[in-house]
Design a protein around this motif. Structure first.
Motif, mmCIF file in Angstrom:
data_model
loop_
_atom_site.group_PDB
_atom_site.id
_atom_site.type_symbol
_atom_site.label_atom_id
_atom_site.label_comp_id
_atom_site.label_asym_id
_atom_site.label_seq_id
_atom_site.Cartn_x
_atom_site.Cartn_y
_atom_site.Cartn_z
ATOM 1 N N ARG A 139 28.500 69.284 48.445
ATOM 2 C CA ARG A 139 28.837 68.326 47.397
ATOM 3 C C ARG A 139 29.175 69.024 46.081
ATOM 4 N N GLY A 199 24.772 65.255 51.112
ATOM 5 C CA GLY A 199 25.540 66.189 50.298
ATOM 6 C C GLY A 199 24.644 67.353 49.889
ATOM 7 N N ALA A 233 31.615 64.384 44.516
ATOM 8 C CA ALA A 233 31.666 65.844 44.455
ATOM 9 C C ALA A 233 31.380 66.243 43.020
ATOM 10 N N SER A 241 33.690 66.526 51.289
ATOM 11 C CA SER A 241 32.826 65.363 51.059
ATOM 12 C C SER A 241 33.389 64.110 51.721
#
Length: 338
Positions: A80, A108, A325, A92
């Motif tokens: 992530r 993540g 992200a 992601s």
């Protein structure tokens, strides 16, 4: 639990499958070095596009290598952050989408937590607590680690990371991309004592790093020297020695400050043989131990993401249907798994 790990933080697409009982059962990697070499550095947009092209074929290859089907996967872990935002979004979005389609949980993962935990993939992993040195192209950090997610930042680079300084110095000396490994290889041909370079921030207390001034000192020395191949090798030796000694001094201070007996080294620069030798010599004086990941797990890879994701999924953590992200993400802000 079998977890698919996806790493797309920069210029390598890494896919792996980790089995909580059998360990790593698949690990594939695509490097973009040739793609970026003509530009002398990573071009973010090109990196993102290449991840898009490679990620699905690599996932299929990893499943084939593990002799598994999508029905055999129990979770998906993806990087992530931190990293290049566009590149992170590729991994992601694909990772979260696959988890939704396969009806399995997703998580993540922090890229540097992946590096920090990479030595856990070895047959004889370190035990908590330990001091971790994360040293790569984007990070140079000393961290107190008491468990997964229990991280306290002890010190970090206030400007260039060690790997970044390697790459920039190599470029200034005319070495091909990627410069860091080229400079380290050239240093093996250098003679000691030919150049005197500073050991930045070692003359003051604290555990922070600074390699920008060292890079400038190396540039000045190169410009003022007779630029022969041997001179180039001598300067490479001096530069590498300065970086290694600076890191060793800070690691010694960290061990003394924390009173810990285990040092873990991870990240791309942890593959440097001179650094490994110096830190192995250092810990002997403190009756301590040092642990490294195998060379292929020092640089970016899917295995470390799969492992870190597995530990968090086993602890009951998972991502909601939305995903994000994060280009910048302090490692000390992570939740503990305990």
């Amino acid at each position: 639990m079998r977890v698919l790990g996806i790493e797309t933080s920069c210029d390598e697409t890494g896919i792996a499958v980790y089995d909580s009982e059998a360990g790593i059962i698949a690990d594939v990697l695509h490097s973009q070095i040739k793609l970026h070499a003509q530009y002398g550095g990573v071009v973010p947009e090109l990196a993102s596009r290449d991840h898009v092209r490679k990620i699905i074929p690599l996932i299929n290859k990893a499943l084939e290598q593990a002799q598994l089907s999508k029905q055999d996967i129990d979770g998906v872990a993806y990087t992530r952050g931190p990293g290049l935002l566009g590149a992170l979004l590729v991994g992601s979005s694909v990772g979260r989408s696959l988890a939704y389609a396969w009806d399995v949980p997703a998580i993540g993962v922090h890229h540097m937590e992946g590096h920090l935990l990479a030595p856990m993939l070895e047959n004889e992993p370190p035990a908590f607590p330990f001091v971790a040195l994360l040293v790569s192209g984007g990070h140079t950090q000393l961290i107190s680690v008491k468990g997964i997610g229990q991280y306290a930042l002890l010190g970090e680079s206030i400007d260039d990371a060690a790997g970044e300084a390697f790459d920039k110095t190599a470029k200034m000396m005319g070495l091909p991309y990627p410069g860091g490994p080229e400079l380290a290889n050239l240093a093996t041909k250098g003679k000691p004592g030919q150049f005197k370079l500073p050991r930045p921030m070692t003359d003051r207390p604290g555990l922070d790093f600074s390699f920008s001034g060292l890079k400038t000192a190396a540039l000045t020395a190169w410009q003022q020297s007779e630029q022969t191949p041997q001179t180039q090798a001598n300067l490479a030796y001096a530069f590498e020695e300065a970086v290694v000694e600076t890191i060793a001094i800070k690691c010694r201070r960290a061990l003394e400050q924390t009173q810990m007996k285990t040092l873990v080294i991870a990240g791309g620069v942890s593959a440097n043989t001179r650094l490994r030798a110096r830190l192995t010599e250092l810990v002997k004086k403190y009756e301590a131990e040092v642990y490294y990941p195998r060379p292929e797990f020092c640089t970016d890879n899917g295995a470390m993401i799969a492992y870190a994701g597995t530990q968090r999924l086993l602890a009951g953590q998972q991502q909601d249907l939305d995903f994000s992200a994060t280009a910048r993400w302090p490692i000390e802000s992570l939740d503990s798994t305990v």
